[in-house]
Design a protein around this motif. Structure first.
Motif, PDB file in Angstrom:
ATOM      1  N   VAL A  81      17.906  14.392  75.600  1.00 15.62           N
ATOM      2  CA  VAL A  81      18.291  14.798  76.841  1.00 15.62           C
ATOM      3  C   VAL A  81      18.607  15.076  78.549  1.00 15.62           C
ATOM      4  O   VAL A  81      19.184  13.862  78.713  1.00 15.62           O
ATOM      5  CB  VAL A  81      18.747  16.400  76.835  1.00 15.62           C
ATOM      6  N   LEU A  82      17.167  14.673  78.606  1.00 15.74           N
ATOM      7  CA  LEU A  82      16.767  14.095  79.782  1.00 15.74           C
ATOM      8  C   LEU A  82      17.232  12.289  80.231  1.00 15.74           C
ATOM      9  O   LEU A  82      18.381  12.046  81.423  1.00 15.74           O
ATOM     10  CB  LEU A  82      15.085  13.244  79.585  1.00 15.74           C
ATOM     11  N   ARG A  83      17.168  11.494  78.848  1.00 17.75           N
ATOM     12  CA  ARG A  83      18.506  10.263  78.842  1.00 17.75           C
ATOM     13  C   ARG A  83      19.660  10.376  79.030  1.00 17.75           C
ATOM     14  O   ARG A  83      20.053   9.864  80.007  1.00 17.75           O
ATOM     15  CB  ARG A  83      17.677   9.582  77.719  1.00 17.75           C
ATOM     16  N   ALA A  84      20.167  11.321  78.804  1.00 19.25           N
ATOM     17  CA  ALA A  84      21.671  11.156  78.672  1.00 19.25           C
ATOM     18  C   ALA A  84      21.884  11.860  79.751  1.00 19.25           C
ATOM     19  O   ALA A  84      23.291  11.427  80.651  1.00 19.25           O
ATOM     20  CB  ALA A  84      21.662  12.239  77.893  1.00 19.25           C
ATOM     21  N   VAL A  85      21.565  12.896  80.188  1.00 20.04           N
ATOM     22  CA  VAL A  85      21.316  13.111  81.862  1.00 20.04           C
ATOM     23  C   VAL A  85      21.427  12.882  83.362  1.00 20.04           C
ATOM     24  O   VAL A  85      21.975  12.673  83.764  1.00 20.04           O
ATOM     25  CB  VAL A  85      20.958  14.916  82.318  1.00 20.04           C
TER      26      VAL A  85
END
Length: 166
Positions: A81-85
């Motif tokens: 999620v952090l990578r995608a955000v």
């Protein structure tokens, strides 16, 4: 203090109990401030939100001013999620607060290296958990200015622009 009269948080938390406690504490921490809260219980739900197609002549949805992210999610984890955000054109500047049971130095380093704005270890003791959430609200709602909710290009002009953002 956040300029928005109603700061908005996206809480990414799979535990119903942790989410209910977090929501209750946020609401009580600053009763004079309405914090809009949205929940995703899995990384897949967040990724679906990020990948929602843009539709012609529809306003873009308002995005949260802050993301509170658990790392230990079923299926894909919070690191995804952090990578995608951080790669998302409309959310890459949104502050992300990691709120996880992991106190692993490797996880903490990884999150900061990949754009987390802060890392809080969830406590199992309710009083410590409550204090951590109160500090989170004090800091992110009272002490700092959050970015305005992003609504870049509020309406698509051409139907062929209906594309995924990530």
């Amino acid at each position: 203090m956040s300029e928005s009269p109603h700061p908005s948080f996206l809480i990414v938390e799979d535990s119903d109990e942790d989410y209910a406690a977090l929501e209750r504490i946020v609401r009580r921490a600053r009763p004079e401030i309405t914090v809009k809260m949205q929940r995703c219980a899995s990384a897949e739900q967040v990724l679906a939100l990020l990948n929602a197609p843009l539709l012609p002549q529809k306003p873009l949805p308002e995005l949260p001013a802050l993301i509170v992210l658990d790392l230990n999610l079923p299926g894909l984890n919070g690191k995804e999620v952090l990578r995608a955000v951080r790669q998302h054109p409309r959310m890459k500047r949104t502050p992300v607060v990691i709120f996880s049971t992991s106190s692993s130095p490797h996880d903490i380093e990884w999150c900061y290296e990949h754009g987390a704005n802060s890392y809080h270890v969830k406590q199992t003791d309710y009083a410590a958990f409550k204090r951590a959430v109160e500090l989170l609200v004090d800091y992110w709602v009272e002490a700092v200015r959050l970015p305005s909710p992003v609504r870049t290009g509020t309406v698509l002009e051409k139907p062929d622009e209906a594309v995924s953002l990530v």
